[in-house]
Design an enzyme around this catalytic site. Structure first.
Site, PDB file in Angstrom:
ATOM      1  CG  HIS A   1      -0.586  -0.005   2.368  1.00 62.92           C
ATOM      2  ND1 HIS A   1      -0.479  -0.917   3.446  1.00 62.92           N
ATOM      3  CD2 HIS A   1      -0.202   1.320   3.239  1.00 62.92           C
ATOM      4  CE1 HIS A   1       0.370  -0.022   4.209  1.00 62.92           C
ATOM      5  NE2 HIS A   1      -0.231   0.715   4.231  1.00 62.92           N
TER       6      HIS A   1
ATOM      7  CG  ASP B   1       0.260  -4.468   2.771  1.00 60.56           C
ATOM      8  OD1 ASP B   1       0.886  -3.582   2.145  1.00 60.56           O
ATOM      9  OD2 ASP B   1       0.020  -3.498   3.120  1.00 60.56           O
TER      10      ASP B   1
ATOM     11  CB  SER C   1       2.617   2.010   6.897  1.00 61.38           C
ATOM     12  OG  SER C   1       1.899   1.342   6.967  1.00 61.38           O
TER      13      SER C   1
HETATM   14  N1  ARG Z   1      -4.305   0.489   7.930  1.00 63.70           N
HETATM   15  C1  ARG Z   1      -3.653   0.695   7.277  1.00 63.70           C
HETATM   16  C2  ARG Z   1      -3.067   2.038   7.181  1.00 63.70           C
HETATM   17  O1  ARG Z   1      -3.587   3.078   7.903  1.00 63.70           O
HETATM   18  C3  ARG Z   1      -3.553  -0.177   5.612  1.00 63.70           C
HETATM   19  C4  ARG Z   1      -4.364   0.955   4.743  1.00 63.70           C
HETATM   20  C5  ARG Z   1      -4.458   0.694   2.893  1.00 63.70           C
HETATM   21  N2  ARG Z   1      -5.099  -0.585   3.138  1.00 63.70           N
HETATM   22  C6  ARG Z   1      -6.426  -0.236   3.494  1.00 63.70           C
HETATM   23  N3  ARG Z   1      -7.302  -1.498   3.132  1.00 63.70           N
HETATM   24  N4  ARG Z   1      -7.016   0.827   2.953  1.00 63.70           N
HETATM   25  O2  ARG Z   1      -2.436   2.263   6.515  1.00 63.70           O
HETATM   26  N1  GLU Z   2      -1.026   0.914   7.654  1.00 61.99           N
HETATM   27  C1  GLU Z   2      -0.407   2.219   8.539  1.00 61.99           C
HETATM   28  C2  GLU Z   2       0.682   2.943   7.753  1.00 61.99           C
HETATM   29  O1  GLU Z   2       0.687   2.644   6.481  1.00 61.99           O
HETATM   30  C3  GLU Z   2       0.106   1.358   9.610  1.00 61.99           C
HETATM   31  C4  GLU Z   2      -0.688   1.522  10.333  1.00 61.99           C
HETATM   32  C5  GLU Z   2      -0.982   2.043  11.408  1.00 61.99           C
HETATM   33  O2  GLU Z   2      -1.419   3.030  11.873  1.00 61.99           O
HETATM   34  O3  GLU Z   2      -0.357   1.353  12.878  1.00 61.99           O
HETATM   35  O4  GLU Z   2       1.051   3.875   8.595  1.00 61.99           O
END
Ligand code: ARG
Ligand code: GLU
Length: 720
Positions: free
Chosen positions: A85, A221, A655
């Site tokens: 991502h 990922d 991330s």
């Molecule tokens: N929750 C993770 C973060 O905050 C992954 C986000 C990307 N994935 C998604 N399904 N939107 O960035």
């Molecule tokens: N998915 C998050 C990022 O893009 C990390 C997840 C979190 O917030 O801990 O940095």
């Protein structure tokens, strides 16, 4: 019993007082505050192995990737790994209908096949330094806030100039502990970063928004890039003559796997946390702002998801947008329910009681800190309204709102330029920018979907925005249709230039000042201009004023909390600087009677497999490997590990961060947090706060067995 007590007492006396697994710590202070605890927890290396300016160490292998992610080096030839991502927009930018790398994945089978990414950079930290004394030199007690800022800004400019003199580094100084401490960061940025590999989205984004922020998780990922440098190993713009960067350090990769209780450490760039805010801040979010914002984004997502499910073309256009809208939306829901469950407000209130008592004990304290909480109360009473008006207007009729309205808003500089009598060249510059914006906008636009968004947003805006904040352009439309926006939507959407590619292109390409009237009469333009005028005017003024009063109090309250904490060491809120989090691998109890194990496997991917559901459509090649149990040396107990969880304290920006074991070897790549503990940005919950990592063995298996790119494995340093 006595003996246990004695042991406890001794550790309490010798160890620095640090709350066990909570916190995002400063690399140069690990030696002082954390290393003993880390070693007690099993870490076998020294603080110098993590951060040193005298020799190669882990920090030389950790980078800021692009704008907001972390990445780490995994080979002596500049190969790096980050999340799928995080690489998503780069992978997308190379994708066409013929070469759909997002859908099919991409694997360079030789260096020549690696793809360059204009604009993508990675940034290494060369060194950091506490510069609090230099930054605050000349600050006097009686100074106004503006005077204070000016003195500090000037000091900082000098510090930065000194640090970058005679070298090609960049530098910045950032406040810590709400401006009570300042650190200098000196960085080196590499500008030639090429795409090496990415799994298909059905692996790299497996589970999609459905599984996002959740455990058990099965997302592969990750993506791979390579840094290139000039012949002297220095940063350079893209050139065919560039060669793979030779780092001072890269992470060895462990094939040993993880067990419950194992030490883990995450080393990366957490973006922001709000650990030391007063209860008023939390209730502003959970009682006031979040409920309305959650409803709003929920309505958007319902519309977009339905459209995506009905038409594969719309799916391609909207999947990245939907992921963006959904990501914070889901986090808000998780934060709100997590804070309710944890009793965060009650805990803050009781802390504030203790704090007040402590303040009242001494006259000097009470003089310095006695008014903090009551002043907060007054400020937040106003702030919450401005905060909501700002967010809500932006998300409905503003920059992040209905798409055609936000597009209309980008025409405001043109209108202003014409009204201010700008010359032809300036106008042409604006028109050129608009023209390329239109190209990008309409590539991912569906008018019917946006029309539905329009109706829903107009209705919600009317219901939730107090009349005194509603803009005139909205009230006019409301009156014209008696609140029945469905009735006028077709008419507005068929007449507006902002809902049609050809019409808007024609407008820009054949621009004539006499067309200004048409633009300014467009109802979508009127909404955009109205909201912008309101937000840039009184709202912004008041918002900034309240914001600066609150941040002044924050600084004072933080100072007081540091004193109040006495011997306990408090970690500074995250601010997108390099941090260390540590903890251990472990499952958790999401609810009474249920226990989640600390890892997932390919079996779980097959359990979720469903070709009918986009997020769970497992690629055939992966199924073949599963049925053949063709896992090579990457399996554990005959199964293919996929993800694992630990209680490292992480947040957005982490991330792509390396997850490291007791030996300092890479065991995973961080990419998310688990639902029940997601409120850890405001309050960490050791029982349920878990970071989610990709098991590095799954990435290796995919590179080797799925993609057949084993030559990449050969350049890594594997530890069996
Ligand atoms: N929750 C993770 C973060 O905050 C992954 C986000 C990307 N994935 C998604 N399904 N939107 O960035
Ligand atoms: N998915 C998050 C990022 O893009 C990390 C997840 C979190 O917030 O801990 O940095």
């Amino acid at each position: 019993m006595r003996k246990i007590f004695l042991v406890l007492l001794i550790t309490l006396l010798t160890a620095p007082l640090v709350r066990s697994d909570e916190g995002m710590w400063i690399p140069i202070l690990i030696e002082k505050f954390n290393i003993e605890i880390m070693q007690e927890k099993g870490f076998k290396l020294s603080a110098e192995d993590i951060y040193s300016v005298n020799r190669a160490c882990m920090k030389d292998a950790v980078m800021i990737f692009g704008g907001g992610c972390t990445a780490e080096l995994i080979s002596p030839e500049g190969l790096l790994i980050t999340n799928h991502h995080c690489g998503y927009s780069r992978i997308q930018s190379h994708s066409t209908l013929e070469h759909d790398y997002l859908t099919d994945g991409f694997w360079a089978m030789s260096r020549e096949e690696e793809l360059s990414n204009p604009g993508l950079t990675v940034t290494f930290l060369k060194y950091m330094k506490d510069v609090t004394d230099e930054a605050t030199r000349g600050v006097k007690k009686r100074m106004s806030e503006d005077e204070r800022s000016e003195v500090i800004e000037n000091n900082i400019a000098e510090i930065v100039a000194g640090a970058t003199e005679g070298n090609d580094y960049s530098a910045f100084v950032r406040p810590f502990y709400m401006g009570n401490q300042f650190f200098l960061f000196v960085n080196e940025t590499y500008r030639d970063v090429r795409l090496v590999g990415a799994p298909p989205s059905a692996i790299g984004k497996f589970g999609g928004d459905t599984d996002n922020w959740m455990w058990p998780r099965h997302t592969g990922d990750f993506s791979l890039f390579r840094i290139y440098a000039d012949k002297n190993n220095e940063p350079a713009d893209y050139s065919e003559d560039n060669v793979p960067y030779e780092p001072e350090y890269h992470f060895p990769i462990s094939l040993k796997g993880v067990e419950e209780g194992d030490f883990t450490m995450v080393f990366g760039y957490p973006g922001g946390t709000s650990q030391y805010v007063p209860s008023y801040h939390i209730s502003m979010l959970t009682d006031y702002v979040y409920p309305r914002m959650i409803e709003l984004r929920g309505a958007k997502l319902d519309i977009i998801k339905e459209a995506m499910n009905s038409d594969p073309g719309i799916r391609i256009k909207y999947s990245s947008k939907a992921a963006g809208i959904s990501n914070s939306w889901k986090r808000w829901i998780g934060e709100k329910s997590g804070m309710e469950r944890l009793g965060t407000i009650e805990k803050k209130l009781s802390f504030e009681d203790d704090f007040r008592n402590w303040v009242d004990q001494k006259r000097k304290r009470s003089k310095a800190y006695g008014d903090i909480l009551s002043e907060y109360k007054v400020l937040y009473d106003s702030m919450k309204e401005y905060y909501l008006v700002n967010s809500y207007s932006t998300e409905t009729l503003g920059r992040r709102g209905v798409e055609a309205i936000s597009l209309a808003g980008t025409f405001m500089p043109l209108v202003n330029a014409v009204n201010n009598g700008a010359d032809e060249e300036t106008l042409q510059g604006i028109l050129d920018r608009l023209s390329s914006r239109l190209q990008r906008f309409f590539r991912n636009y569906d008018r019917d979907t946006d029309r539905e968004l329009f109706v829903a947003m107009m209705e919600l805006y009317g219901q939730n925005m107090d009349e005194k904040w509603q803009i005139d352009a909205y009230k006019e439309l409301y009156k014209a249709c008696n609140g029945n926006f469905e009735m006028i939507a077709d008419d507005i959407y068929s007449r507006s230039v902002f809902t049609d590619r050809d019409k808007s292109m024609q407008f820009v390409n054949n621009f004539d000042k006499r067309l200004m009237g048409q633009l300014e009469a467009d109802p979508l333009y009127k909404l955009a201009a109205g909201v912008s005028e309101m937000l840039q005017g009184t709202v912004r003024e008041k918002y900034i004023e309240l914001g600066s009063q609150i941040s002044m109090l924050d600084r004072l309250y933080m100072k007081a909390q540091l004193e109040f904490a006495d011997d306990e060491v408090l970690w500074p809120d995250a601010n997108f600087t390099l941090r260390v989090a540590y903890g251990e691998v472990g499952g958790y109890e999401p609810e009474d009677g249920v226990y989640y194990t600390h890892y997932t496997t390919l079996e779980g991917i097959m359990e979720k497999d469903n070709p009918e559901i986009y997020d769970y459509d497992v690629p055939d090649r992966l199924k073949e490997l599963f049925y053949g149990k063709d896992y090579g040396r990457y399996a554990q107990d005959g199964k293919m590990p996929v993800c694992f969880i630990a209680d490292n304290h992480t947040t957005g920006g982490n991330s792509g961060s390396p997850v490291i074991n007791a030996e300092g070897h890479l065991i995973g790549v961080n990419f998310d947090r688990a639902w029940e503990g997601v409120s850890s940005d405001l309050m960490f919950n050791p029982e349920q706060s878990r970071n989610i990592s990709l098991d590095i063995r799954y990435a290796l298996f995919l590179i080797d067995k799925f993609a057949g790119a084993g030559y990449l494995i050969d350049e890594m340093t594997l530890v069996e």
